[in-house]
Scaffold this motif. Structure first.
Motif, short mmCIF file in Angstrom:
data_model
loop_
_atom_site.label_atom_id
_atom_site.label_comp_id
_atom_site.label_asym_id
_atom_site.label_seq_id
_atom_site.Cartn_x
_atom_site.Cartn_y
_atom_site.Cartn_z
N ALA A 1 28.35 52.39 22.36
CA ALA A 1 28.94 53.30 21.36
C ALA A 1 30.22 53.95 21.90
O ALA A 1 31.18 54.17 21.14
N ASP A 2 30.23 54.26 23.19
CA ASP A 2 31.41 54.88 23.81
C ASP A 2 32.54 53.88 24.06
O ASP A 2 33.63 54.27 24.48
N GLY A 3 32.27 52.59 23.84
CA GLY A 3 33.29 51.57 24.03
C GLY A 3 33.43 51.07 25.45
O GLY A 3 34.30 50.25 25.73
N LEU A 4 32.60 51.55 26.37
CA LEU A 4 32.65 51.05 27.74
C LEU A 4 32.16 49.61 27.81
O LEU A 4 32.66 48.81 28.61
N ILE A 5 31.18 49.27 27.00
CA ILE A 5 30.73 47.89 26.86
C ILE A 5 31.35 47.39 25.56
O ILE A 5 30.98 47.82 24.47
N ALA A 6 32.32 46.49 25.70
CA ALA A 6 33.07 46.01 24.54
C ALA A 6 32.43 44.79 23.89
O ALA A 6 32.83 44.39 22.80
N GLY A 7 31.46 44.17 24.56
CA GLY A 7 30.81 42.99 24.00
C GLY A 7 30.13 42.20 25.09
O GLY A 7 30.17 42.57 26.27
N TYR A 8 29.50 41.12 24.68
CA TYR A 8 28.79 40.25 25.61
C TYR A 8 29.25 38.82 25.36
O TYR A 8 29.38 38.40 24.22
N ARG A 9 29.48 38.08 26.45
CA ARG A 9 29.95 36.70 26.33
C ARG A 9 29.30 35.85 27.41
O ARG A 9 28.96 36.35 28.47
N ALA A 10 29.23 34.57 27.15
CA ALA A 10 28.79 33.62 28.17
C ALA A 10 29.99 33.30 29.06
O ALA A 10 31.10 33.10 28.57
N GLN A 11 29.78 33.25 30.35
CA GLN A 11 30.83 32.86 31.28
C GLN A 11 30.69 31.36 31.52
O GLN A 11 29.73 30.92 32.15
N LEU A 12 31.63 30.60 31.01
CA LEU A 12 31.57 29.15 31.11
C LEU A 12 32.26 28.66 32.37
O LEU A 12 33.20 29.28 32.86
N ASP A 13 31.81 27.53 32.87
CA ASP A 13 32.41 26.91 34.05
C ASP A 13 33.49 25.94 33.57
O ASP A 13 33.17 24.90 32.97
N PRO A 14 34.76 26.26 33.82
CA PRO A 14 35.83 25.40 33.30
C PRO A 14 35.78 23.97 33.83
O PRO A 14 36.09 23.03 33.09
N THR A 15 35.37 23.78 35.08
CA THR A 15 35.34 22.41 35.62
C THR A 15 34.26 21.58 34.93
O THR A 15 34.45 20.39 34.70
N ARG A 16 33.14 22.20 34.58
CA ARG A 16 32.09 21.46 33.85
C ARG A 16 32.53 21.12 32.43
O ARG A 16 32.00 20.21 31.82
#
Length: 150
Positions: free
Chosen positions: A43-58
């Motif tokens: 709510a305070d905006g410290l956590i802006a969202g959640y994402r998967a961290q993908l491996d670019p080489t894969r």
């Protein structure tokens, strides 16, 4: 933000898929208190969202380029046109307005030089108001971004 909030943020940056009960247990909080704190950080905006961290080489993205852009003009209109155009190209992963010799730095990933050439011709070369463009290629990633220090 207190020390418990900092610990929550550090833990979520490492692994945002952890169950709240597990996170709470590791931090010495009750599940409900941990959940409340996370919701407040969102709510305070410290956590802006959640994402998967993908491996670019894969994903086959073996080439990473950093492209310095200099505009013909630094007028508000020229910068707005450039930034609006950048937002329309998915091949541009990041764009940063800079101080120093370049006006912007872009980050682009590609499978190989041939694909980068295609991105250069179909995307970068179409950006409005560009007077100079200089590309540098990452040879090897030593440390990948893993989150902000909290």
């Amino acid at each position: 933000m207190d020390r418990q909030d900092q610990l929550i943020l550090k833990a979520l940056q490492r692994d945002s898929t952890a169950a709240i009960a597990d996170l709470a247990s590791r931090l010495g909080l009750s599940t409900s208190a941990c959940h409340r704190r996370i919701k407040q950080l969102e709510a305070d905006g410290l956590i802006a969202g959640y994402r998967a961290q993908l491996d670019p080489t894969r994903l086959g993205l073996k080439l990473e380029a950093f492209v310095e852009i200099t505009l013909t003009s630094q007028s508000r209109e020229a910068m707005d046109r450039f930034e609006e155009a950048v937002a329309g190209f998915d091949d541009i992963l990041e764009c940063h307005l800079m101080s120093g010799s370049a006006d912007y730095i872009l980050r682009v990933a590609a499978h190989d030089l041939e694909q980068f050439d295609t991105i250069h011709r179909n995307c970068l070369a179409r950006l409005p108001g560009v007077s100079a463009m200089r590309s540098s290629f990452a040879i090897r990633t030593i440390k990948r971004w893993g989150g902000y220090p909290v």
